[in-house]
Structures are given as structure tokens and as C-alpha cells.
Design a protein around this motif. Structure first.
Motif, mmCIF file in Angstrom:
data_model
loop_
_atom_site.group_PDB
_atom_site.id
_atom_site.type_symbol
_atom_site.label_atom_id
_atom_site.label_comp_id
_atom_site.label_asym_id
_atom_site.label_seq_id
_atom_site.Cartn_x
_atom_site.Cartn_y
_atom_site.Cartn_z
ATOM 1 N N ASN A 29 -19.533 22.600 -6.995
ATOM 2 C CA ASN A 29 -19.800 24.001 -6.650
ATOM 3 C C ASN A 29 -18.511 24.806 -6.477
ATOM 4 O O ASN A 29 -18.431 25.950 -6.922
ATOM 5 N N LYS A 33 -16.447 28.206 -8.710
ATOM 6 C CA LYS A 33 -16.404 29.396 -7.862
ATOM 7 C C LYS A 33 -14.968 29.863 -7.620
ATOM 8 O O LYS A 33 -14.666 31.053 -7.724
ATOM 9 N N PRO A 36 -12.651 29.775 -11.879
ATOM 10 C CA PRO A 36 -13.498 29.848 -13.081
ATOM 11 C C PRO A 36 -12.725 29.792 -14.400
ATOM 12 O O PRO A 36 -13.289 29.407 -15.417
ATOM 13 N N SER A 41 -18.131 25.173 -15.513
ATOM 14 C CA SER A 41 -19.337 24.601 -14.916
ATOM 15 C C SER A 41 -19.222 23.081 -14.825
ATOM 16 O O SER A 41 -18.433 22.464 -15.542
ATOM 17 N N TYR A 151 -8.411 27.955 0.090
ATOM 18 C CA TYR A 151 -9.770 28.366 0.465
ATOM 19 C C TYR A 151 -10.148 27.786 1.832
ATOM 20 O O TYR A 151 -10.691 28.491 2.690
#
Length: 160
Positions: A29, A33, A36, A41, A151
Motif C-alpha cells: 500500500n 502511495k 508512484p 502497483s 513518512y
């Protein structure tokens, strides 16, 4: 056939349990995010996310490669060890049978040391796999790692 081994270490201010949750358990995930252009994916082709699972990673526009398939070998949530093999995709070229990776997240000074071992399994002894090419791949992985670390630093309540 030869096996070329390469070891590297990354340090982080994030404790191993939290880093493992983000960088391994939630990577499917988080990577698309947060980065990209690197990872478009991640799709589970077979399995439940544990050992034996096969994933297809579709790379983003910023990558030199289109896709890879990875087979998960080990997900050890207690000892923070993650091992997988790159088994298909254009990153293997015609010279490599597979690339195996093992990452260990170890506590150090309130943060972590991520110890990584990569093994390049060549199809023949006649290959062009050089340390410079391996380092270039590791630099891309290090960049993705730093994106996830940032992050987590900016979101202290995530993945606790």
C-alpha cells in the motif's frame, strides 16, 4: 552459474518493529502511495502475503523497468526478517536466473540498522553483473527506504 553476493546496511531513527510494519507488512500500500514514480502497483498473484506468496510489482514511469514478480521466502514478524526472490521481470535480464534478498531490521541506538544481503544467481559464468550495477540498484532501494522513513517521521502515530 555463479552467485554474486552483496551486503549493505542502512540506519534509521525508526525502531525496527515500526519500520518492519511499514517497509514490509504495509509496503504493497505504501510504496505506490509514497513513490508512484517508482512503484505504480503491487498485486498478489498467489498466496496470502506470507511465505510462498508471489507478487507482481508494476513499476512507475520513473523506473527503467516495467515489472517484476517476487516470491516471498520468509516473513518473520518476531525477529523482523524479510526474504524474497525476484523470479521474473525485465530487471533480471537474460543473464540472471533470480536475485534473492534478505533484510534484517535490528535495534540500534533507539532506531534501527537494516542489514541487507542480495544474491545474484547468474545463468552462466559469462555475465556483465558488476558491483557498480549492483550499487546503482541499491541506491534506488535506499531512496525508497528514505521516502518511507520520512513518512514515518512525519506521521508518528502510523504503524505503532
Amino acid at each position: 552459474m555463479a552467485v554474486l553476493s552483496y551486503e549493505s546496511e542502512f540506519t534509521s531513527t525508526i525502531p525496527p518493529a515500526r519500520l518492519f510494519k511499514a517497509f514490509v507488512l504495509d509496503a504493497d500500500n505504501l510504496f505506490p502511495k509514497l513513490a508512484p514514480n517508482a512503484v505504480k502497483s503491487v498485486e498478489i498473484i498467489e498466496g496470502d502475503g506470507g511465505s510462498g506468496t508471489i507478487k507482481k510489482i508494476t513499476f512507475g514511469e520513473g523506473s527503467h523497468f516495467n515489472y517484476s514478480k517476487q516470491k516471498i521466502e520468509v516473513v518473520d514478524k518476531d525477529n523482523f526478517v524479510y526474504a524474497y526472490s525476484l523470479i521474473e521481470g525485465d530487471a533480471l535480464t537474460d543473464k540472471l536466473e533470480k536475485i534473492s534478498y534478505e533484510n534484517k531490521f535490528v535495534a540500534a541506538d533507539g532506531g534501527s540498522i537494516i542489514k541487507s544481503v542480495s544474491k545474484y544467481h547468474t545463468k552462466t559464468d559469462d555475465h556483465d553483473i558488476t558491483e557498480d550495477k549492483i550499487k546503482a540498484g541499491k541506491e534506488k532501494a535506499a531512496h525508497l527506504f528514505k521516502v518511507v522513513e520520512k513518512y514515518l517521521q512525519e506521521n508518528p502515530d502510523v504503524h505503532n
